[in-house]
Design a protein around this motif. Sequence first.
Motif, PDB file in Angstrom:
ATOM      1  N   THR A 229      39.199 -35.284 -40.361  1.00 33.60           N
ATOM      2  CA  THR A 229      37.782 -34.080 -40.660  1.00 33.60           C
ATOM      3  C   THR A 229      37.088 -34.040 -38.792  1.00 33.60           C
ATOM      4  O   THR A 229      36.197 -33.718 -39.441  1.00 33.60           O
ATOM      5  CB  THR A 229      37.351 -33.955 -41.582  1.00 33.60           C
ATOM      6  N   VAL A 230      37.662 -34.829 -38.545  1.00 36.29           N
ATOM      7  CA  VAL A 230      36.861 -35.325 -37.256  1.00 36.29           C
ATOM      8  C   VAL A 230      36.705 -33.830 -36.184  1.00 36.29           C
ATOM      9  O   VAL A 230      37.802 -33.122 -35.955  1.00 36.29           O
ATOM     10  CB  VAL A 230      36.983 -36.618 -35.778  1.00 36.29           C
ATOM     11  N   VAL A 231      35.580 -33.858 -35.795  1.00 41.11           N
ATOM     12  CA  VAL A 231      35.764 -32.594 -34.774  1.00 41.11           C
ATOM     13  C   VAL A 231      36.346 -33.172 -33.614  1.00 41.11           C
ATOM     14  O   VAL A 231      36.522 -33.922 -32.439  1.00 41.11           O
ATOM     15  CB  VAL A 231      33.649 -33.108 -34.268  1.00 41.11           C
ATOM     16  N   GLY A 232      37.254 -31.751 -33.312  1.00 37.69           N
ATOM     17  CA  GLY A 232      38.236 -31.964 -32.266  1.00 37.69           C
ATOM     18  C   GLY A 232      39.742 -31.658 -32.420  1.00 37.69           C
ATOM     19  O   GLY A 232      40.593 -31.783 -32.028  1.00 37.69           O
ATOM     20  N   ALA A 233      39.815 -32.315 -34.412  1.00 40.44           N
ATOM     21  CA  ALA A 233      41.207 -32.651 -34.644  1.00 40.44           C
ATOM     22  C   ALA A 233      41.565 -31.051 -35.474  1.00 40.44           C
ATOM     23  O   ALA A 233      40.914 -29.786 -35.610  1.00 40.44           O
ATOM     24  CB  ALA A 233      40.908 -33.107 -36.234  1.00 40.44           C
ATOM     25  N   ILE A 345      38.627 -28.169 -35.538  1.00 43.30           N
ATOM     26  CA  ILE A 345      37.230 -28.267 -36.201  1.00 43.30           C
ATOM     27  C   ILE A 345      36.484 -28.298 -35.139  1.00 43.30           C
ATOM     28  O   ILE A 345      37.140 -29.494 -34.232  1.00 43.30           O
ATOM     29  CB  ILE A 345      37.413 -29.702 -37.175  1.00 43.30           C
ATOM     30  N   ILE A 346      35.108 -27.731 -34.953  1.00 41.74           N
ATOM     31  CA  ILE A 346      34.330 -27.514 -34.072  1.00 41.74           C
ATOM     32  C   ILE A 346      33.093 -27.776 -35.118  1.00 41.74           C
ATOM     33  O   ILE A 346      32.033 -28.086 -33.325  1.00 41.74           O
ATOM     34  CB  ILE A 346      34.246 -25.699 -32.719  1.00 41.74           C
ATOM     35  N   ALA A 347      32.651 -27.735 -36.135  1.00 40.97           N
ATOM     36  CA  ALA A 347      31.710 -28.472 -36.473  1.00 40.97           C
ATOM     37  C   ALA A 347      31.991 -28.555 -38.668  1.00 40.97           C
ATOM     38  O   ALA A 347      32.775 -28.447 -38.986  1.00 40.97           O
ATOM     39  CB  ALA A 347      30.625 -27.082 -36.372  1.00 40.97           C
ATOM     40  N   LYS A 348      30.745 -29.191 -38.511  1.00 39.16           N
ATOM     41  CA  LYS A 348      30.897 -30.036 -40.035  1.00 39.16           C
ATOM     42  C   LYS A 348      29.936 -30.032 -40.437  1.00 39.16           C
ATOM     43  O   LYS A 348      28.288 -29.554 -39.991  1.00 39.16           O
ATOM     44  CB  LYS A 348      30.977 -31.311 -40.251  1.00 39.16           C
TER      45      LYS A 348
END
Length: 365
Positions: A229-233, A345-348
């Motif tokens: 779930t890291v941004v960019g994954a 993923i671009i935001a959480k």
Amino acid sequence: MKTVKHIFILLLTIFAVSCGVSEEGDGSYPAKVKISGKLNDLPDGTKVVLYTIQRVGGKKNVAETTTDASGKFTLKYTVSKIGLYTLNIGNQAEELLVLEGKNLTVANAKVGYKISGSKENEQLTDLKQMYDKYSEKGNVLQQEYASSENKEEVLKKFQALQTEQKVAIEDMLGKLDGAYVSLVALNFIQDKDGSFDAISKSIEKLEQNFPQDSLVMEVAKAYNAKKATVVGAEAIEISLPSPEGKTVTLSSLRGKYVMIDFWASWCRPCRMENPNVLRAYNHYKSKGFEVYGVSIDRDTEAWKQAIEQDHITWSQVHDAGGIVAAEYGVEGIPFTLLLDKEGKIIAKNLRGDDLDKKLAELLGK
């Protein structure tokens, strides 16, 4: 902020039991060790109890003794492997410690007690002192915030303190170089996403140093899930049943901006956020926005009723066993991830106005 007591409660594990016994100091397990000390201002017969930290049930009493009239005590225990324990003295003080094949000494300190006799416990003392330092600074700022007329300025000080603490913990992790007490340091990190590189390096070292340790493996598994779930994954594929029993895949929504929303009918913050998500969905769905709701409800009917009560019209699927939530490293809900059109993923955890602002930035008002 978490206290040291809260930290060791979070570090949950079950320690393996082996056969045969070796004496302290030969580097093999099981090993007989002694914990001894002479403590001030304790009445004769004060109980000293050693607890293991366990995955279920918190902690377990594994050995105990009492002090004599002069405050002396000696506690003997057979260690099956290196691990985290707590020492309770007179039901008033509880100290976290690392037990391995070495004898330890307990002495009075300015606050509580100091445990020495091994490098691991010296490093643990350094960690406790660092925690106390930032805890005290945080308490001072809390008092300042309560009485300040310029609360924005105090919040800036809080942010600066958090940054300072983050740098200090990451530096400490590097110095620990995979020592067992790194497990404690990892729990001091509040912004785990922001410190992910330092965390990953520390866990790699822990796995090298303690390849068969159950707690290390459990922590490594949890952090490896966070990598998803890291941004960019790229988001892991999800394939789960809808309320009608039809399988709906996450990849079927490619080409749109998609928010994965982990929630449950019994989660009050989730239910309170649903009206905000509904407004965003109704406003932006025609512009290429979709929501993929993943319920972790065990009660299917409660889930379906919540969908109806909250007027949810976006895609909904049911993760009754929590398998997908575990794969995504979900520790609490609501938990959301915003994906681009390619599924990255671009935001959480965007909520309320933050979600609306991001969607406006991506799709226009």
